[in-house]
Design an enzyme around this catalytic site. Structure first.
Site, PDB file in Angstrom:
ATOM      1  N   GLY A  16      40.757  38.125  53.845  1.00 44.61           N
ATOM      2  CA  GLY A  16      42.139  37.635  53.728  1.00 44.61           C
ATOM      3  C   GLY A  16      43.136  38.774  53.658  1.00 44.61           C
ATOM      4  N   ALA A  17      42.882  39.807  54.466  1.00 43.94           N
ATOM      5  CA  ALA A  17      43.668  41.049  54.340  1.00 43.94           C
ATOM      6  C   ALA A  17      44.824  41.117  55.331  1.00 43.94           C
ATOM      7  CB  ALA A  17      42.749  42.263  54.528  1.00 43.94           C
ATOM      8  N   ASP A  66      36.276  32.791  59.192  1.00 43.41           N
ATOM      9  CA  ASP A  66      36.681  31.948  58.070  1.00 43.41           C
ATOM     10  C   ASP A  66      35.635  32.136  56.971  1.00 43.41           C
ATOM     11  OD1 ASP A  66      37.001  29.807  56.317  1.00 43.41           O
ATOM     12  OD2 ASP A  66      37.575  28.410  57.896  1.00 43.41           O
ATOM     13  N   VAL A  67      36.055  32.561  55.799  1.00 45.82           N
ATOM     14  CA  VAL A  67      35.076  32.850  54.729  1.00 45.82           C
ATOM     15  C   VAL A  67      34.315  31.606  54.277  1.00 45.82           C
ATOM     16  CG1 VAL A  67      36.316  34.881  53.858  1.00 45.82           C
ATOM     17  CG2 VAL A  67      36.757  32.627  52.827  1.00 45.82           C
ATOM     18  N   ASN A  88      39.035  39.317  48.568  1.00 42.24           N
ATOM     19  CA  ASN A  88      40.441  39.135  48.186  1.00 42.24           C
ATOM     20  C   ASN A  88      40.944  37.733  48.494  1.00 42.24           C
ATOM     21  OD1 ASN A  88      43.455  39.911  47.939  1.00 42.24           O
ATOM     22  ND2 ASN A  88      43.238  39.211  50.058  1.00 42.24           N
ATOM     23  N   TYR A 164      41.976  25.209  40.579  1.00 41.20           N
ATOM     24  CA  TYR A 164      42.057  26.621  41.011  1.00 41.20           C
ATOM     25  C   TYR A 164      41.443  27.519  39.931  1.00 41.20           C
ATOM     26  CZ  TYR A 164      44.501  31.061  42.178  1.00 41.20           C
ATOM     27  OH  TYR A 164      44.824  32.367  42.474  1.00 41.20           O
ATOM     28  N   ALA A 167      37.694  27.349  39.996  1.00 40.78           N
ATOM     29  CA  ALA A 167      37.095  28.093  41.117  1.00 40.78           C
ATOM     30  C   ALA A 167      37.133  29.598  40.856  1.00 40.78           C
ATOM     31  CB  ALA A 167      37.828  27.754  42.410  1.00 40.78           C
ATOM     32  N   LYS A 168      38.266  30.095  40.344  1.00 39.52           N
ATOM     33  CA  LYS A 168      38.398  31.537  40.070  1.00 39.52           C
ATOM     34  C   LYS A 168      37.494  31.957  38.903  1.00 39.52           C
ATOM     35  CE  LYS A 168      41.557  33.176  42.979  1.00 39.52           C
ATOM     36  NZ  LYS A 168      41.129  34.067  44.076  1.00 39.52           N
ATOM     37  N   ILE A 197      52.250  38.176  41.474  1.00 39.51           N
ATOM     38  CA  ILE A 197      52.609  39.317  42.318  1.00 39.51           C
ATOM     39  C   ILE A 197      53.815  38.914  43.171  1.00 39.51           C
ATOM     40  CG2 ILE A 197      51.774  40.900  44.106  1.00 39.51           C
ATOM     41  CD1 ILE A 197      50.164  41.156  41.501  1.00 39.51           C
TER      42      ILE A 197
END
Ligand SMILES: NC(=O)c1ccc[n+]([C@@H]2O[C@H](COP(=O)([O-])OP(=O)(O)OC[C@H]3O[C@@H](n4cnc5c(N)ncnc54)[C@H](O)[C@@H]3O)[C@@H](O)[C@H]2O)c1
Length: 259
Positions: A16-17, A66-67, A88, A164, A167-168, A197
């Protein structure tokens, strides 16, 4: 005298860079001398970061997969055999590719279970697929780095973030358990946990009221910049971090403390 991190001879894959935090991580690893594989599902994003790396004198390569697709992950990563994997990719919504559903921030009790799949697919299973594909070559050469970007949403209770956060937090638990399996093979596994961010969606001057509200709990009164986590990732990827594994490091302006 200066302190230098030299990743020359290493290949780093950053998922995802194609923009924002992943882009900053990819560029920072390239500045440290690594050959950087820039993954994204949006070709223009990945290609523009590769161009940026090359224009700065570094080595970059785009890898479009696609991851969440194990076959695509394996067919790319098996041949790349990266020394450093930075998981990432995330799909909170703001930077999602066109057509990808945005993040459902309704309270859990009102959430549609079908919306959980996309969050787990990218933030947990995507991390596991990429790591599964990258590990054999790392173990074979007795050196490797797996660094996963998680969120302080996994560490601090936040409304509208339950799926979310799960999952994280799953990615962090996965990383700790994995660290215990591969430490003796010279592979370290760590997470970097982020506060908010700055992006084109959240920044001073635009949505000032929302911005002030977001900033309130931060001890250092500014939002993070993509370069903040990038510096720590470069350090964790280096030989200076050989004895650091199984950890989660917050990069969050003091948003949440950690013992
Ligand atoms: N932005 C923040 O404030 C913040 C805060 C905490 C944690 N994080 C985490 O930091 C990481 C990066 O966040 P960001 O804000 O830079 O994200 P972003 O949405 O700006 O960029 C994500 C990139 O990943 C790509 N992508 C999406 N799905 C993909 C898939 N299935 N396979 C391959 N590529 C895919 C997108 O095209 C995009 O270029 C994520 O893990 C996110 O959860 C971000």
């Amino acid at each position: 005298m200066s302190f230098e991190i030299d990743l020359a001879g290493r290949t780093a894959l950053v998922t995802g860079a194609g923009q924002h935090i992943g882009r900053a991580i990819a560029c920072a690893l390239a500045r440290a001398g690594a050959k950087v594989v820039v993954n994204d599902i949006v070709a223009e994003r990945a290609n523009s970061v590769v161009k940026e790396i090359e224009e700065a004198g570094g080595q970059g390569l785009a890898a479009l997969f696609d991851v969440t697709d194990p076959q695509g992950v394996h067919s790319s990563i098996d041949s790349l055999a990266p020394d450093i994997l930075v998981n990432n990719v995330g799909n909170t919504g703001a930077g999602n590719p066109p057509g990808q559903a945005t993040f459902d921030t309704s309270h859990f009790v009102k959430s549609d279970p079908a919306s959980w799949d996309a969050l787990f697919g990218v933030n947990l299973f995507g991390v596991m697929h990429c790591t599964r594909a990258a590990l054999p070559a790392m173990i074979e050469r007795s050196w490797g780095r797996v660094i996963t970007i998680i969120s302080d949403a996994a560490r601090v209770p936040e409304r509208g973030m339950a799926a979310y956060a799960a999952a994280k937090a799953g990615a962090a638990g996965f990383s700790r358990a994995l660290a215990s399996e591969v430490g003796r093979s010279g592979v370290t596994v760590n997470c970097v946990s982020l506060g908010t961010i700055q992006s084109e969606h959240v920044q001073p001057g635009r949505n000032d009221e929302r911005y002030r509200k977001i900033l309130k709990p931060y001890l250092v009164p500014r939002l993070g910049q993509p370069s903040d986590p990038a510096s720590l990732v470069v350090f964790l990827a280096s030989g200076y971090a050989d004895w650091i594994t199984g950890q989660t490091y917050p990069v969050n302006g003091g948003y949440s403390p950690s013992l």
